[in-house]
Design an enzyme around this catalytic site. Structure first.
Site, PDB file in Angstrom:
ATOM      1  N   LYS A 156      14.061 -21.060   1.466  1.00  0.00           N
ATOM      2  CA  LYS A 156      13.087 -22.108   1.132  1.00  0.00           C
ATOM      3  C   LYS A 156      13.322 -23.363   1.966  1.00  0.00           C
ATOM      4  O   LYS A 156      12.378 -23.948   2.506  1.00  0.00           O
ATOM      5  CB  LYS A 156      13.163 -22.457  -0.363  1.00  0.00           C
ATOM      6  CG  LYS A 156      12.021 -23.363  -0.818  1.00  0.00           C
ATOM      7  CD  LYS A 156      12.339 -24.092  -2.088  1.00  0.00           C
ATOM      8  CE  LYS A 156      13.209 -25.305  -1.852  1.00  0.00           C
ATOM      9  NZ  LYS A 156      13.375 -26.184  -3.029  1.00  0.00           N
ATOM     10  N   ASP A 207       8.852 -22.989  -4.213  1.00  0.00           N
ATOM     11  CA  ASP A 207       9.830 -23.514  -5.156  1.00  0.00           C
ATOM     12  C   ASP A 207       9.408 -23.106  -6.566  1.00  0.00           C
ATOM     13  O   ASP A 207       8.465 -22.339  -6.750  1.00  0.00           O
ATOM     14  CB  ASP A 207       9.969 -25.032  -5.014  1.00  0.00           C
ATOM     15  CG  ASP A 207       8.711 -25.783  -5.447  1.00  0.00           C
ATOM     16  OD1 ASP A 207       7.694 -25.146  -5.790  1.00  0.00           O
ATOM     17  OD2 ASP A 207       8.745 -27.025  -5.450  1.00  0.00           O
TER      18      ASP A 207
END
Length: 223
Positions: free
Chosen positions: A127, A145
């Site tokens: 991420k 997320d």
């Protein structure tokens, strides 16, 4: 009485794109930074920490060192003393120092514009690397997320239990040129309208438009 039907998947995709573009036409990057390096460090700090808290901490960190050459010379203890409010400071301070050393030793102090290389750096997961690729280099990425994972499920865009599966599903549904803005737009929308403990898929404008017949809270598969 005319029955109001839930939107089909493609109708949801089209509506969500249009709605988010109208609400957040030019979504700002929430983490304050000067360049790819300071963005990389800020995103690393944001793990299990709010962007607001990170933005409060990073000015003092940049005073200590705002480039990998200077950061590599700092002690882990001095870095940790500054970033402690962000949480997980022992791990994060070691990662910041070591990734700075690696950038100096292997990449001439330059953050590589390469997803695979970024993911090898200490403290940098998939991420974080995706955020840097999208926001520092403008490379189409869709970092997922917990906000995006939750809303994608509430909006019927994925059934994935993992953020990796959610990312794959969203990339299939949305045009590549929308990914970088859309990832930010969904985060802003989640914070303002579709919070974890308030909407439950039943309250916010997008949830109620996509699923007008939904009667019970949408259960989320947590990553």
């Amino acid at each position: 009485m005319v029955e109001v039907k839930n939107l089909l998947k493609q109708e949801r995709v089209d509506y969500i794109l249009a709605e988010l573009q109208q609400r957040y036409p030019n979504p700002p990057i929430p983490l304050d930074h000067k360049d790819p390096y300071t963005l990389l460090v800020a995103v690393l700090l944001s793990a299990q920490c709010t962007d607001e808290r990170v933005n409060q901490v990073t000015p003092a960190l940049w005073e200590l060192a705002d480039n990998p050459f200077d950061m590599a010379l700092q002690s882990v203890e001095d870095i940790q003393a500054i970033i402690r409010p962000c949480g997980l400071s022992p791990q994060k301070s070691k990662a910041i120092k070591r990734l700075s050393e690696i950038l100096v030793e292997q990449y001439g102090g330059v953050v590589p514009e390469d997803m695979a290389i970024l993911e090898t750096l200490p403290g940098v997961g998939h991420k974080t690397a995706g955020v840097v690729m999208a926001q520092a280099f403008g490379v189409p990425s869709f970092p997922v997320d917990t906000h995006i994972h939750r809303l994608a499920q509430r909006w019927g865009l994925t059934n994935g239990r993992s953020v990796e599966q959610t990312e794959k599903d969203l990339k299939r549904l949305f045009p590549k040129e929308t990914w970088n803005d859309l990832h930010l737009q969904i985060i802003y929308y989640a914070r303002e309208h579709c919070q974890a403990r308030s909407c439950h898929g039943l309250v916010c404008p997008i949830c109620t438009t996509c699923y007008p017949n939904r009667k019970h809270p949408k259960k989320i598969k947590k990553p």
